[in-house]
Scaffold this motif. Structure first.
Motif, PDB file in Angstrom:
ATOM      1  N   PRO A  75       0.737  -1.315   0.067  1.00  0.00           N
ATOM      2  CA  PRO A  75       0.107   0.052  -0.086  1.00  0.00           C
ATOM      3  C   PRO A  75       0.833   1.221  -0.064  1.00  0.00           C
ATOM      4  CG  PRO A  75       0.035  -1.009   2.070  1.00  0.00           C
ATOM      5  CD  PRO A  75       0.530  -2.261   1.032  1.00  0.00           C
ATOM      6  N   THR A 104      -2.639   0.764  12.125  1.00  0.00           N
ATOM      7  CA  THR A 104      -1.131   0.981  12.311  1.00  0.00           C
ATOM      8  C   THR A 104      -1.315   1.986  13.447  1.00  0.00           C
ATOM      9  OG1 THR A 104      -0.459   0.703  10.066  1.00  0.00           O
ATOM     10  CG2 THR A 104       1.041   1.724  11.333  1.00  0.00           C
ATOM     11  N   MET A 137      -1.849   0.308  16.685  1.00  0.00           N
ATOM     12  CA  MET A 137      -0.931  -0.708  17.108  1.00  0.00           C
ATOM     13  C   MET A 137       0.308   0.003  17.493  1.00  0.00           C
ATOM     14  SD  MET A 137       1.297  -3.605  15.103  1.00  0.00           S
ATOM     15  CE  MET A 137      -0.290  -4.641  14.135  1.00  0.00           C
ATOM     16  N   ARG A 171       9.251   3.628  13.285  1.00  0.00           N
ATOM     17  CA  ARG A 171       9.414   3.560  11.756  1.00  0.00           C
ATOM     18  C   ARG A 171       8.234   2.862  11.090  1.00  0.00           C
ATOM     19  NH1 ARG A 171      15.212   4.271   9.847  1.00  0.00           N
ATOM     20  NH2 ARG A 171      15.621   5.995  11.327  1.00  0.00           N
ATOM     21  N   MET A 172       7.664   1.884  11.675  1.00  0.00           N
ATOM     22  CA  MET A 172       6.312   1.300  11.318  1.00  0.00           C
ATOM     23  C   MET A 172       5.295   2.229  11.243  1.00  0.00           C
ATOM     24  SD  MET A 172       4.066  -1.231  13.607  1.00  0.00           S
ATOM     25  CE  MET A 172       3.361  -0.043  14.499  1.00  0.00           C
ATOM     26  N   ALA A 228       3.491   3.536   7.786  1.00  0.00           N
ATOM     27  CA  ALA A 228       2.080   3.108   7.403  1.00  0.00           C
ATOM     28  C   ALA A 228       0.919   3.938   8.181  1.00  0.00           C
ATOM     29  CB  ALA A 228       1.840   1.670   7.502  1.00  0.00           C
ATOM     30  N   VAL A 255       2.661  -5.345   8.457  1.00  0.00           N
ATOM     31  CA  VAL A 255       3.482  -4.359   8.648  1.00  0.00           C
ATOM     32  C   VAL A 255       4.977  -4.468   8.674  1.00  0.00           C
ATOM     33  CG1 VAL A 255       4.035  -2.812  10.747  1.00  0.00           C
ATOM     34  CG2 VAL A 255       1.646  -3.233  10.189  1.00  0.00           C
ATOM     35  N   GLU A 259       6.818  -3.922   5.727  1.00  0.00           N
ATOM     36  CA  GLU A 259       7.057  -2.505   5.310  1.00  0.00           C
ATOM     37  C   GLU A 259       8.135  -1.760   6.157  1.00  0.00           C
ATOM     38  OE1 GLU A 259       3.443  -0.605   5.773  1.00  0.00           O
ATOM     39  OE2 GLU A 259       2.332  -1.994   4.282  1.00  0.00           O
ATOM     40  N   THR A 260       8.504  -2.267   7.163  1.00  0.00           N
ATOM     41  CA  THR A 260       9.683  -1.621   7.966  1.00  0.00           C
ATOM     42  C   THR A 260      10.956  -2.073   7.819  1.00  0.00           C
ATOM     43  OG1 THR A 260       9.041  -3.108   9.699  1.00  0.00           O
ATOM     44  CG2 THR A 260       7.618  -1.188   9.736  1.00  0.00           C
ATOM     45  N   PRO A 261      11.907  -1.426   8.105  1.00  0.00           N
ATOM     46  CA  PRO A 261      13.257  -1.917   8.136  1.00  0.00           C
ATOM     47  C   PRO A 261      13.589  -3.036   8.768  1.00  0.00           C
ATOM     48  CG  PRO A 261      13.159   0.335   9.081  1.00  0.00           C
ATOM     49  CD  PRO A 261      11.708  -0.256   8.933  1.00  0.00           C
ATOM     50  N   GLN A 312      14.015  -6.055  11.267  1.00  0.00           N
ATOM     51  CA  GLN A 312      13.544  -6.198  12.719  1.00  0.00           C
ATOM     52  C   GLN A 312      14.510  -6.795  13.521  1.00  0.00           C
ATOM     53  OE1 GLN A 312      10.524  -5.394  14.094  1.00  0.00           O
ATOM     54  NE2 GLN A 312       9.472  -4.725  12.204  1.00  0.00           N
TER      55      GLN A 312
END
Lengths: 181, 248
Positions: free
Chosen positions: A21, A33, A36, A147-148, A152, B21, B24-26, B28
């Motif tokens: 997305p 997101t 969370m 960063r998450m 998003a 999720v 999409e993130t750097p 982990q």
């Protein structure tokens, strides 16, 4: 019928085309997101507060104590803020998300209990070293979920908080690595 | 029974969401040696005289398939860690060194290995156990002296992956020495002792500066008074942290 199928296929393809997305447009609304992220900030702060209380009582280093006290008060404010958002959104202050996230990448759920015990049980000579190494790891986790959220999240204020969390935790890590060196 | 099924379904949904999720993130989580500082820890502290690139943000992510002798594990990222042409700072130590790890996920572990050159100088078997919350290993350098590079490998138990960290050491010929780096590498941003007065009373707020309670600064054209002694950081600008600064 064939036309309908073709149209359906197009719709599905278009749907697929949106994966991964795009970054959502920021606004007053929220998405999963954001929820969370807020839950993680709250549960992460609750764990940190316990570590930091031990530091206030036991540390013999002014440098470590000063940093710990400042983290304690700033994170308490952040937690208050995200709890207010969750309340507004009518979402639970649910900590299971954090465990699930850890499980998803091979780690075990980190309740913080083992870490807290290690800090409490450390000898005076090893106290700062033990706390700093555990807390550097703890703040790396905060950077990861900030960063998450930046990637998003949709809720403008949450993303703004995530940017501050990302920056302040990285600066704290830099400072703590110097202290532990 | 029914409740259990609902909870399972919920957990599955949460895990799925977390996985989506995570994509999409750097990278982990995981871990690295904090002291004596590994190359990635030197980078994260900005103690190198050169730009390390992305590793400064995630020193814990030097993950690659097992079996490599390269500082980045021959992974696709962080090749700068392998660059022996760079002036990597070395930490002064004695013959016995305690390596301290920062772990962001305590993966079940096969073993921890330490190498100098092609020789394995230490091995700690965990046999699939989860590492403790606070992890360090005491390693004997076997009488080596002068400048050496130690490669550490953390072999994860249930995946094909390992985490890599190289540590540059200056080994003294005498007995054990403190593993503190030479003071000359301290950056100008280090805070003064907590007892000193604010260095810039009434001045413009700046990061990495010690502020005592009552210190005043300006930021964005407004004036703030310090409510809680601290060393300022990026992300802790006065309007963002009411716990540290009140507007006056």
């Amino acid at each position: 019928m064939r036309a309908l199928l073709a149209a359906l296929t197009l719709v599905l393809l278009a749907g697929c085309g949106t994966l991964p997305p795009d970054k959502p447009a920021l606004g007053d609304g929220f998405n999963d997101t954001d929820v969370m992220f807020a839950q993680m900030i709250a549960s992460h702060q609750a764990i940190a507060a316990k570590y930091l209380e031990v530091v206030a009582k036991r540390s013999s280093s002014n440098e470590v104590k000063t940093l710990a006290a400042a983290i304690q008060v700033t994170e308490a404010d952040e937690a208050k803020q995200v709890k207010a958002w969750l309340d507004t959104w009518q979402k639970p202050l649910d900590a299971d998300v954090r465990s699930a996230l850890h499980a998803s990448h091979g780690g075990l759920p980190s309740s913080g209990e083992a870490e807290l015990k290690a800090i409490q049980d450390a000898s005076d000579a090893e106290f700062e070293k033990t706390f700093l190494n555990i807390f550097i790891g703890h703040q790396h986790q905060a950077v990861e979920f900030a960063r998450m959220e930046i990637a998003a999240g949709q809720h403008r204020e949450s993303v703004s908080l995530a940017h501050r969390v990302d920056k302040s935790r990285r600066a704290q890590i830099e400072m703590m690595l110097k202290m532990v060196a | 029974m029914r409740k259990r099924i609902i909870i399972s379904a919920l957990s599955a949904a949460v895990v799925t969401a977390a996985l989506l999720v995570a994509v999409e993130t750097p990278a982990q989580a995981h871990g690295y040696i904090s002291s004596p500082a590994s190359r990635q820890a030197m980078c994260a502290q900005r103690k190198t005289s050169f730009d390390c690139g992305d590793i400064v943000w995630e020193p814990q992510s030097v993950e690659a398939p097992k079996g490599s002798m390269a500082c980045n594990g021959n992974g696709s990222r962080f090749a700068i860690l392998n660059d022996e042409g760079r002036p990597w700072p070395a930490t002064s130590v004695g013959n016995n060194v305690t390596f301290n790890w920062v772990l962001t996920a305590r993966h079940r572990t096969s073993n921890w290995e330490y190498f100098v050159g092609g020789t394995r100088i230490a091995n700690f078997n965990d046999n699939g156990a989860q590492p403790p919350a606070s992890l360090s290993h005491s390693v004997n350098l076997g009488g080596r002296t002068g400048r050496i590079k130690v490669l550490a490998r953390w072999n994860v138990y249930d995946t094909a992956m390992a985490f890599y960290a190289c540590v540059d050491l200056q080994v003294g010929s005498g007995g054990p020495q403190p593993t503190t780096p030479p003071p000359t590498t301290a950056s100008p941003t280090t805070q003064p002792p907590t007892s000193s007065p604010p260095p810039n009373p009434g001045g413009t707020w700046a990061p990495n500066t010690y502020y005592a309670v009552g210190a005043t600064v300006t930021y964005g054209g407004l004036t703030y008074r310090c409510r809680q002694a601290h060393t300022s950081l990026p992300g802790w600008e006065p309007p963002n942290v009411a716990a540290l600064w009140e507007r006056i």
